[in-house]
Design an enzyme around this catalytic site. Structure first.
Site, PDB file in Angstrom:
ATOM      1  N   MET A  64      42.598  97.775  77.741  1.00 32.44           N
ATOM      2  CA  MET A  64      41.827  98.206  78.905  1.00 32.44           C
ATOM      3  C   MET A  64      42.649  97.971  80.169  1.00 32.44           C
ATOM      4  SD  MET A  64      38.114  97.088  77.566  1.00 32.44           S
ATOM      5  CE  MET A  64      38.682  95.447  77.546  1.00 32.44           C
ATOM      6  N   ARG A  91      45.493  81.311  79.879  1.00 31.87           N
ATOM      7  CA  ARG A  91      44.876  81.362  78.548  1.00 31.87           C
ATOM      8  C   ARG A  91      45.738  80.534  77.605  1.00 31.87           C
ATOM      9  NH1 ARG A  91      46.260  87.667  78.297  1.00 31.87           N
ATOM     10  NH2 ARG A  91      48.323  87.368  79.104  1.00 31.87           N
ATOM     11  N   ARG A 104      54.086  73.070  32.846  1.00 32.15           N
ATOM     12  CA  ARG A 104      53.919  74.061  31.778  1.00 32.15           C
ATOM     13  C   ARG A 104      55.117  73.980  30.849  1.00 32.15           C
ATOM     14  NH1 ARG A 104      52.662  78.153  36.451  1.00 32.15           N
ATOM     15  NH2 ARG A 104      54.336  76.802  37.164  1.00 32.15           N
ATOM     16  N   SER A 140      41.296  69.157  34.304  1.00 34.75           N
ATOM     17  CA  SER A 140      42.036  69.854  35.346  1.00 34.75           C
ATOM     18  C   SER A 140      41.571  71.305  35.314  1.00 34.75           C
ATOM     19  CB  SER A 140      43.534  69.751  35.076  1.00 34.75           C
ATOM     20  OG  SER A 140      44.229  70.505  36.034  1.00 34.75           O
ATOM     21  N   THR A 177      41.975  77.278  37.420  1.00 30.94           N
ATOM     22  CA  THR A 177      41.116  78.263  38.085  1.00 30.94           C
ATOM     23  C   THR A 177      41.637  79.686  37.994  1.00 30.94           C
ATOM     24  OG1 THR A 177      42.141  77.545  40.138  1.00 30.94           O
ATOM     25  CG2 THR A 177      39.951  76.687  39.656  1.00 30.94           C
ATOM     26  N   ASN A 178      42.883  79.881  37.561  1.00 23.81           N
ATOM     27  CA  ASN A 178      43.335  81.260  37.355  1.00 23.81           C
ATOM     28  C   ASN A 178      42.564  81.879  36.185  1.00 23.81           C
ATOM     29  OD1 ASN A 178      45.172  80.733  39.323  1.00 23.81           O
ATOM     30  ND2 ASN A 178      46.946  80.638  37.964  1.00 23.81           N
ATOM     31  N   ASP A 179      42.629  81.191  35.032  1.00 24.03           N
ATOM     32  CA  ASP A 179      41.907  81.704  33.868  1.00 24.03           C
ATOM     33  C   ASP A 179      40.400  81.613  34.062  1.00 24.03           C
ATOM     34  OD1 ASP A 179      43.642  82.828  32.086  1.00 24.03           O
ATOM     35  OD2 ASP A 179      44.247  80.913  31.196  1.00 24.03           O
ATOM     36  N   TYR A 181      42.096  65.345  42.996  1.00 27.35           N
ATOM     37  CA  TYR A 181      43.354  65.885  43.502  1.00 27.35           C
ATOM     38  C   TYR A 181      43.412  67.403  43.358  1.00 27.35           C
ATOM     39  CZ  TYR A 181      44.832  66.313  38.623  1.00 27.35           C
ATOM     40  OH  TYR A 181      44.904  66.666  37.310  1.00 27.35           O
TER      41      TYR A 181
HETATM   42  P1  ADP Z   1      46.084  92.337  81.800  1.00 28.62           P
HETATM   43  O1  ADP Z   1      44.817  91.925  81.151  1.00 28.62           O
HETATM   44  O2  ADP Z   1      46.651  93.593  81.269  1.00 28.62           O
HETATM   45  O3  ADP Z   1      47.064  91.196  81.880  1.00 28.62           O
HETATM   46  P2  ADP Z   1      45.380  91.738  84.520  1.00 28.62           P
HETATM   47  O4  ADP Z   1      44.018  92.013  84.976  1.00 28.62           O
HETATM   48  O5  ADP Z   1      45.717  90.342  84.187  1.00 28.62           O
HETATM   49  O6  ADP Z   1      45.704  92.701  83.301  1.00 28.62           O
HETATM   50  O7  ADP Z   1      46.357  92.255  85.650  1.00 28.62           O
HETATM   51  C1  ADP Z   1      47.685  92.500  85.433  1.00 28.62           C
HETATM   52  C2  ADP Z   1      48.516  91.932  86.519  1.00 28.62           C
HETATM   53  O8  ADP Z   1      48.079  92.432  87.779  1.00 28.62           O
HETATM   54  C3  ADP Z   1      48.437  90.437  86.684  1.00 28.62           C
HETATM   55  O9  ADP Z   1      49.310  89.774  85.856  1.00 28.62           O
HETATM   56  C4  ADP Z   1      48.859  90.261  88.123  1.00 28.62           C
HETATM   57  O10 ADP Z   1      50.256  90.194  88.195  1.00 28.62           O
HETATM   58  C5  ADP Z   1      48.350  91.490  88.775  1.00 28.62           C
HETATM   59  N1  ADP Z   1      47.136  91.169  89.528  1.00 28.62           N
HETATM   60  C6  ADP Z   1      45.866  91.192  89.099  1.00 28.62           C
HETATM   61  N2  ADP Z   1      45.026  90.794  90.082  1.00 28.62           N
HETATM   62  C7  ADP Z   1      45.789  90.523  91.155  1.00 28.62           C
HETATM   63  C8  ADP Z   1      45.512  90.061  92.473  1.00 28.62           C
HETATM   64  N3  ADP Z   1      44.278  89.784  92.874  1.00 28.62           N
HETATM   65  N4  ADP Z   1      46.545  89.896  93.302  1.00 28.62           N
HETATM   66  C9  ADP Z   1      47.798  90.159  92.890  1.00 28.62           C
HETATM   67  N5  ADP Z   1      48.131  90.600  91.685  1.00 28.62           N
HETATM   68  C10 ADP Z   1      47.131  90.774  90.810  1.00 28.62           C
HETATM   69 MG    MG Z   2      45.194  79.075  31.467  1.00 24.17          MG
HETATM   70 MG    MG Z   3      46.762  89.467  82.593  1.00 26.58          MG
END
Ligand code: ADP
Ligand code: MG
Ligand code: MG
Length: 885
Positions: free
Chosen positions: A106, A339, A561, A772, A775-777, A860
């Site tokens: 997106m 993240r 074996r 033992s 579990t394969n067989d 085990y």
């Molecule tokens: P994606 O999910 O594809 O990483 P982002 O929404 O994180 O998209 O936006 C991509 C890039 O756009 C960010 O890494 C940043 O560099 C730039 N960006 C987004 N918002 C801002 C902002 N408010 N000011 C400056 N740069 C922005």
């Molecule tokens: Mg066997």
């Molecule tokens: Mg981003």
């Protein structure tokens, strides 16, 4: 429509626990804002607002437009700028953000709010006309692409043409005039392609942008992506509206991406890239070559210090390695996203261990952080990351690690050539148990048929040998001893390299790096041992495997074996003699020769295991597996018959052999004369094996090594089978103890691998010292699926259609086979308090199955040597999780 509900949050109101409605990006922006970190102000329209948009005919409902305007006022106050203002315009980014990240699916729009007049205001305000038009042309392009659906390359092409015309190497070389011209050209593209004028009203820009981002949730590639990754289609995306900060306002500005630790090695230092005088995705898009974050230290020490400080704060707060997007505006650092960072297996292990050492997380948490498979991934030879190989085909990544050698098409030849000191890669349609010698002799195996649980795959994984399976692009011509892939021809003796971790097949001997357990892996595994409850044993049939497994921390052998001991090239004729013998004398001869061979195998294994328990399974497969193939025999006989020279004797021999093979042929060998049935019908073989075992025990003890032998009788279905065979084992043991004048401690137990054995476990446990689960067989006989054939015939279909969720040969089936295991364990222990219970099928090394074994209270699990470290970690995780429940 519920207008009481909150659909818009300012970043101040957002936090991580609101992720289900704010999406990942929105929640992280809120969380960072609460931490007091420098985040440009903004707001989030929730994923629920997205669903309203879809319910409302793909239009933003009126009350949400009003709400957005309200929050916008707030933003204007905070920034002292006004949206749509001609002189001092507030500019915005509009960013999508789903709950589960869908990279590149997106869209984002930057610099929203600019038009023909405010661009001049921006120029005046910043005293930088070039910058203002740089923002404007970027905005028009993104708006055209995201909102009006004009393909991005149309803008890109126009930019390239202009650059060429004015002889500009990079976008930085474009002058203000060039950029103004670009803006005009972009507006024309919009007019031509979308049939509308580029909208000058900022509020119209904003609302249509929000709608476009919401709408992008249901664009085709997003739907396909969600289908492929099992993401629900009704989650919706959030939209983040954020004040712009500018990385493209000159050389005291920039944009970049930084990881708090190196995601490929795990080293605790900042890792990443940045570009000065750039905006948005310029770093990722490869507009210019970005610089390493370490140069920022010299180039902008002040900014670098800010970066170090915020990255430390973020790591401490999230208690994990972070992947951060930032922008520098006039020497001031701003954070735009954070993240949890993706990482390699190697980095995952190092980061988890280091973080526990640093006290950031505790040991239990650090054990839970690592995917057990990661431990195996770092145990093999790897393709050198610097190498740039030519990849010619791709199959299934069946067994990790890299292998290189000469292409050989037959197992026998692989054995021969490797004896001459050559490295070979065995290339075949599929492998069979007879090929085992060839597999052992090869560096790795490449098959053109068969899946992840095909013979080649299972055997290779068991040996820790790289394997690529089911590489259908490759067409083998066995007669010409070559294979074709595309229009490329690879002949016997040519060198190839395979990567069993990716499935890639490459030309030549590609550079590799040596495997070893890193300091951190060893540390993690030590902690795993402290945390786990299950014992970890190994399946090993020879000294070298036992040694390897011992090094990896195996606490015994759960399955040795003995049939592999019969398969060795110099022993097959003896085994055949044993099977075909017509007189007792002949039989006796063969057994007398085989016994010391087996004994010395056992001596080696016992010695390697240094006093840990060793479970030896007496011969299990049907005898005809040691005899020649019936079709081949018939062909040979036909050839002999029509040959010129006199070969009567040879012909007679072969014909006799054929009669015997036909006689022994069974239509259902898996359910035929094998396992303990064979032990009862042909008692000499088991007796010889038991003698070999106990003599080996005596010899090894004399050398001062302790041994805990455990004799295992396979395929018992009725307690009487066990009783009869146990009596014989005890008798032979007794004889040897008397002979050697020594008292030996040993156990006799059984493999539980048939449903009836499970149902009568209480009776069997009265006679047996241990169970033992094979579990394969047990999976084959409970499901009634043949492991050898089901996968290619129907199992893959079952898995695709969701008739079965998991392949029961890979992951223990909890509702059927697992239930039998639990039941048999419980009822066995009821009649025998001291009963030891383990599992030795392929499942013993698979994390999900290991968690079930923990739940069932087994003593085990046993798995192949290279899976031992994986199993140690998985067992620790299972125990930690079960304690937390
Ligand atoms: P994606 O999910 O594809 O990483 P982002 O929404 O994180 O998209 O936006 C991509 C890039 O756009 C960010 O890494 C940043 O560099 C730039 N960006 C987004 N918002 C801002 C902002 N408010 N000011 C400056 N740069 C922005
Ligand atoms: Mg066997
Ligand atoms: Mg981003």
């Amino acid at each position: 429509m519920n207008s009481e509900k909150k659909y818009i949050y300012s970043f101040e109101e957002g936090s991580l626990d609101l992720k289900p409605i704010l999406g990942g990006k929105g929640a992280s922006l809120g969380e960072m804002t609460s931490l007091g970190l420098p985040v440009p102000s903004g707001m989030t329209l929730t994923t629920e607002a997205c669903n309203l948009y879809f319910e409302n005919d793909e239009k933003l409902p009126e009350f949400l437009k009003e709400g957005t305007k309200e929050y916008l006022k707030d933003l204007e106050e905070k920034t002292g700028k006004n949206f749509g203002d001609d002189d001092n315009p507030l500019l915005l980014s509009v960013r999508s953000g789903a709950i589960i990240s869908m990279p590149g699916m997106m869209d984002t729009i930057l610099n929203l709010g600019l038009n023909d007049t405010s661009v001049q205001g921006l120029a005046k305000e910043t005293n930088d006309e070039r910058f203002a038009y740089d923002c404007y042309r970027r905005f028009i392009q993104m708006f055209g692409d995201v909102v009006l659906g004009i393909e991005g390359y149309k803008f890109g092409r126009t930019l390239d043409i202009l650059k060429e015309e004015v002889d500009a190497d990079s976008d930085l070389d474009l002058t203000t005039e060039n950029l103004k011209e670009l803006v005009d050209q972009y507006k024309n593209i919009i007019k031509d392609e979308a049939g509308v004028d580029f909208p000058q009203d900022p509020m119209e820009q904003l609302i249509t942008a929000i709608e476009a981002v919401f709408g992008s949730w249901n664009n085709n590639r997003a739907i396909v992506y969600r289908d492929a990754h099992d993401i629900a289609h009704d989650l919706g995306t959030a939209v983040n509206i954020q004040t712009m900060v500018f990385g493209n306002m000159g050389d005291n500005c920039g944009t970049g991406v930084v990881f708090t630790r190196d995601p490929s090695t795990g080293t605790n230092e900042l890792y990443g890239e940045y570009l000065l005088n750039a905006q948005g995705e310029d770093v990722v898009a490869g507009i210019r070559t970005p610089q390493s974050i370490q140069t920022l230290k010299e180039e902008k020490p002040g900014v670098f210090d800010q970066l170090v400080e915020v990255t430390e704060t973020l790591e401490e707060h999230y208690q994990d390695m972070q992947d951060i997007e930032f922008t520098i505006e006039n020497g001031q650092l701003y954070l735009l996203q954070t993240r949890t960072g993706k990482r390699t297996a190697k980095a995952a292990i190092k980061i988890a261990a280091d973080m526990a050492d640093e006290g950031l997380i505790d040991k239990e948490e650090s054990l839970l952080r690592i995917d057990p498979e990661h431990i195996e991934k770092v145990l093999h030879k790897q393709i050198d990351p610097e190498a740039d190989p030519e990849v010619i085909a791709k199959g299934l990544p069946a067994s990790p690690g890299a292998a290189a050698g000469k292409v050989i098409f037959s197992a026998d030849e692989a054995e021969k050539i490797s004896e001459q000191g050559e490295k070979v890669v065995l290339v075949s349609l599929e492998t069979t148990p007879e090929d085992i010698g060839g597999v052992i002799a090869s560096q790795g195996v490449l098959t053109t048929r068969g899946g992840m649980t095909s013979h080649a795959a299972v055997v290779a994984r068991g040996m820790g040998k790289p394997c690529v399976c089911g590489c259908e692009e490759i067409k083998i011509d066995f007669e010409a001893e070559e294979f074709l892939v595309g229009n490329r021809r690879i002949t016997k003796g040519d060198h190839i390299t395979i990567n069993g971790g990716t499935g890639e097949v490459m030309i030549g001997n590609v550079e590799m790096t040596e495997p070893r357990l890193s300091v951190e892996s060893r540390k993690i595994l030590k902690w795993a041992n402290e945390a786990k409850e299950l014992g970890i044993r190994t399946n090993a049939d020879n000294g070298p495997d036992a040694k390897k497994a011992f090094e990896f921390g195996a606490e015994g052998i759960g399955l040795c074996r003995t049939e592999h001991m019969f398969m060795a090239a110099n022993r097959v004729p003896l085994v055949q003699q044993l099977i075909l013998s017509e007189s007792e004398v002949e039989k006796e001869e063969a057994l007398t020769e085989l016994e010391p061979m087996q004994r010395s195998d056992f001596e080696e294994i016992f010695t390697e295991m240094k006093g840990k328990p060793v479970t030896v399974r007496l011969l299990d497969p049907p005898l005809h597996e040691f005899l020649p193939d019936i079709v081949e025999l018939v062909e040979e006989i036909t050839e002999l018959k029509y040959a010129e020279e006199d070969n009567k004797e040879e012909l007679n021999k072969k014909q006799k052999l054929l009669r015997k093979v036909k006689e022994m042929n069974e239509s259902n060998p898996m359910l035929g004369l094998r396992g303990c049935r064979l032990g009862i019908i042909v008692p000499e073989i088991y007796e010889m094996q038991v003698r070999a075992i106990f003599k080996a025990v005596v010899n090894v003890i004399k050398e001062g090594v302790e041994v805990q032998p455990e004799i295992m009788l396979p395929l018992v279905t009725h307690v009487n089978e066990f009783k009869r065979l146990r009596k014989r084992v005890d008798k032979v043991a007794e004889e040897i103890m008397v002979e050697a004048d020594i008292e030996l401690d040993y156990k006799v137990g059984t493999m539980i691998e048939l449903p009836r054995a499970c149902m009568t476990a209480d009776e069997i446990a009265e006679e047996a010292d241990f169970f033992s689960f094979g579990t394969n067989d047990l999976t084959q006989t409970t499901f009634g699926f043949s492991r050898d054939d089901s996968e290619s015939k129907f199992l893959h279909h079952y898995l695709e259609e969701g008739i079965l969720e998991d392949n029961p040969f890979v992951s223990l089936d909890p509702n059927g086979v697992g239930k039998l295991v639990r039941m048999a364990t419980d009822s066995g222990r009821q009649t025998n308090n001291d009963l030891k219970v383990g599992i030795c099928g392929e499942h013993g090394g698979e994390p999900k199955s290991i968690a079930l074994c923990q739940e069932y209270g087994l003593d085990y699990v046993s798995c192949s040597p290279y899976r031992v470290p994986v199993a140690r970690l998985a067992a620790a995780q299972a125990k930690i999780k079960s304690d937390r429940e």
